[in-house]
Write a protein that holds these residues in place. Structure first.
Motif, mmCIF file in Angstrom:
data_model
loop_
_atom_site.group_PDB
_atom_site.id
_atom_site.type_symbol
_atom_site.label_atom_id
_atom_site.label_comp_id
_atom_site.label_asym_id
_atom_site.label_seq_id
_atom_site.Cartn_x
_atom_site.Cartn_y
_atom_site.Cartn_z
ATOM 1 N N THR A 304 32.830 24.567 5.425
ATOM 2 C CA THR A 304 34.158 25.071 5.064
ATOM 3 C C THR A 304 34.187 26.589 5.009
ATOM 4 O OG1 THR A 304 34.547 23.077 3.746
ATOM 5 C CG2 THR A 304 36.006 24.952 3.345
ATOM 6 N N ARG A 305 33.209 27.174 4.304
ATOM 7 C CA ARG A 305 33.196 28.626 4.152
ATOM 8 C C ARG A 305 32.920 29.313 5.488
ATOM 9 N NH1 ARG A 305 29.333 31.038 -0.411
ATOM 10 N NH2 ARG A 305 30.666 29.661 -1.648
ATOM 11 N N ARG A 307 33.610 28.245 8.534
ATOM 12 C CA ARG A 307 34.780 28.164 9.412
ATOM 13 C C ARG A 307 35.890 29.101 8.941
ATOM 14 N NH1 ARG A 307 36.911 23.597 8.600
ATOM 15 N NH2 ARG A 307 35.367 22.501 7.335
ATOM 16 N N THR A 308 36.026 29.248 7.633
ATOM 17 C CA THR A 308 37.080 30.108 7.096
ATOM 18 C C THR A 308 36.748 31.582 7.299
ATOM 19 O OG1 THR A 308 37.629 28.440 5.421
ATOM 20 C CG2 THR A 308 38.365 30.702 5.010
ATOM 21 N N VAL A 309 35.531 31.961 6.966
ATOM 22 C CA VAL A 309 35.122 33.371 7.029
ATOM 23 C C VAL A 309 35.054 33.878 8.475
ATOM 24 C CG1 VAL A 309 33.150 34.912 6.654
ATOM 25 C CG2 VAL A 309 33.922 33.392 4.818
ATOM 26 N N ASN A 311 36.342 32.196 11.185
ATOM 27 C CA ASN A 311 37.407 31.648 12.032
ATOM 28 C C ASN A 311 36.798 31.065 13.307
ATOM 29 O OD1 ASN A 311 40.035 30.978 12.820
ATOM 30 N ND2 ASN A 311 40.328 32.926 13.882
ATOM 31 N N GLN A 313 33.964 27.652 14.867
ATOM 32 C CA GLN A 313 33.112 26.485 14.656
ATOM 33 C C GLN A 313 32.254 26.250 15.895
ATOM 34 O OE1 GLN A 313 35.728 23.276 13.718
ATOM 35 N NE2 GLN A 313 36.583 23.110 15.781
#
Length: 358
Positions: A304-305, A307-309, A311, A313
């Motif tokens: 999660t972190r 992919r968020t940080v 942007n 995958q």
């Protein structure tokens, strides 16, 4: 250098310690493609000439400085010339660290301290990225030994390293936060899970890197030994995806001061890997074997972190990645080291017994 957008590495000087290694050489390719100017520092102790050639480097590589991260004057000069630093140098085999803890301490602790102090003293370094390991999680919960497949490792859960290698990486994480935090220098810590892909060559005595091991043993017609029946699970992430994530970590604003898992979020058992490899080599036998000491039962990464940080995958699935590795071994037979050709199932099991530190 002229001002850049946050994701632009054009002309940026990137020092990669351990740069002649499996991940370091992949990162160099990704950085060069992005217009950066990667510089490698490596003492060339991890691999022999054949493997280094397969990785596209060696003593005559013009982009490589052959040297040690404990050479403080050298490290300070190279760090002072860098805009970014990726610290990937380490004595990285669990078996190697256990049998030779003095080298592990010299490389993973003392050498890391040398690199971090140089980065803290430099006015040019915009960010240091430390390559840690998912082995810092151990089995996932302190003082427990789970018999079933695990779930997910998250960055903020308790850590319980099981071996000297993992312990040294956990120390390196804390030292990075403390030393660079006090110096007000930017950093990111990455915890890669099970990295694999073309160019990976197993190290003698190690029970890890199962994609590479199973494929090479299968190509030699040897048995595939499943420690603990292959019930351990791993999160397999392709070398090229790791290199891309590292490239993004250098400049992503949200990565500042973060600790990030680096995985796919998909769980694969060691038995599944053996069976997939064996589908390419129908005559190969899969055999259960004793569990290796200090071998984590495993889990997949909470991404999660990441992919968020970032942007971002990973793009390579494990089945496609294994297929590509099998093709690479078949077309590069000299990648298989001589010591693997001489082994037997019995000698491999004996080598995996808990080693006595020297």
């Amino acid at each position: 250098m002229s001002p850049q957008s946050h994701d632009d590495l054009t002309g940026a000087r990137v020092l990669i310690t351990g740069g002649a290694g499996f991940i370091g050489t992949a990162l160099r390719t990704a950085l060069t493609r992005a217009g950066a100017r990667p510089v490698l520092l490596d003492n060339l102790s991890a691999y022999g000439p054949t493997t280094l050639t397969l990785l596209g480097t060696g003593p005559t590589d013009p982009g490589l400085t052959v040297g040690d991260i404990n050479d403080e004057p050298l490290v300070r000069r190279m760090v002072a010339d860098a805009d970014y630093v990726v610290h990937a140098a380490a004595h990285s085999s669990v078996h190697g660290c256990t049998t030779d803890p003095q080298t592990a301490i010299r490389s993973n602790l003392t050498g890391t301290d040398t690199v971090l102090r140089a980065a803290a003293a430099s006015r040019n370094v915009r960010r240091l990225v430390l390559l840690s390991t998912a082995q810092v999680y151990g089995h996932g919960a302190p003082h427990s030994l789970r018999s079933e497949q695990a779930g997910v490792f998250t960055e903020d859960q308790p850590l319980d390293p099981l071996n000297i290698y993992a312990n040294s990486k956990l120390w390196a994480e804390g030292h990075t936060r403390q030393l660079l935090g006090l110096a007000e220098r930017d950093y990111t810590i990455l915890r890669p899970f099970s990295v694999y892909g073309p160019g990976q060559v197993p190290k003698q005595g190690a029970a890890s890197w199962v994609v590479a091991q199973f494929t090479m043993y299968a190509a030699l017609g040897q048995q595939l030994l499943l420690n603990n029946g292959g019930r351990q699970v791993r999160d397999f992430i392709h070398r090229d995806d790791v290199a891309e994530a590292l490239r993004l970590c250098l400049t992503a604003p949200a990565a500042s001061g973060q600790t990030l898992n680096l995985g796919t979020g998909a769980q694969t058992s060691v038995r599944q890997v053996a069976e997939h490899v064996a589908s390419h080599f129908p005559d190969v036998e899969i055999v259960d074997a004793p569990r290796v000491a200090q071998d984590p039962l495993g889990a997949c990464a909470d991404t999660t972190r990441m992919r968020t940080v970032l942007n971002w995958q990973p793009s390579t699935g494990v089945a496609d990645g294994i297929d590509a590795y099998v093709r690479w071994v078949r077309t590069t037979p000299n990648a298989i080291p001589d010591w693997m050709r001489a082994e037997t199932s019995t000698s491999r099991i004996n080598a995996w017994s808990a080693p006595i530190p020297r």
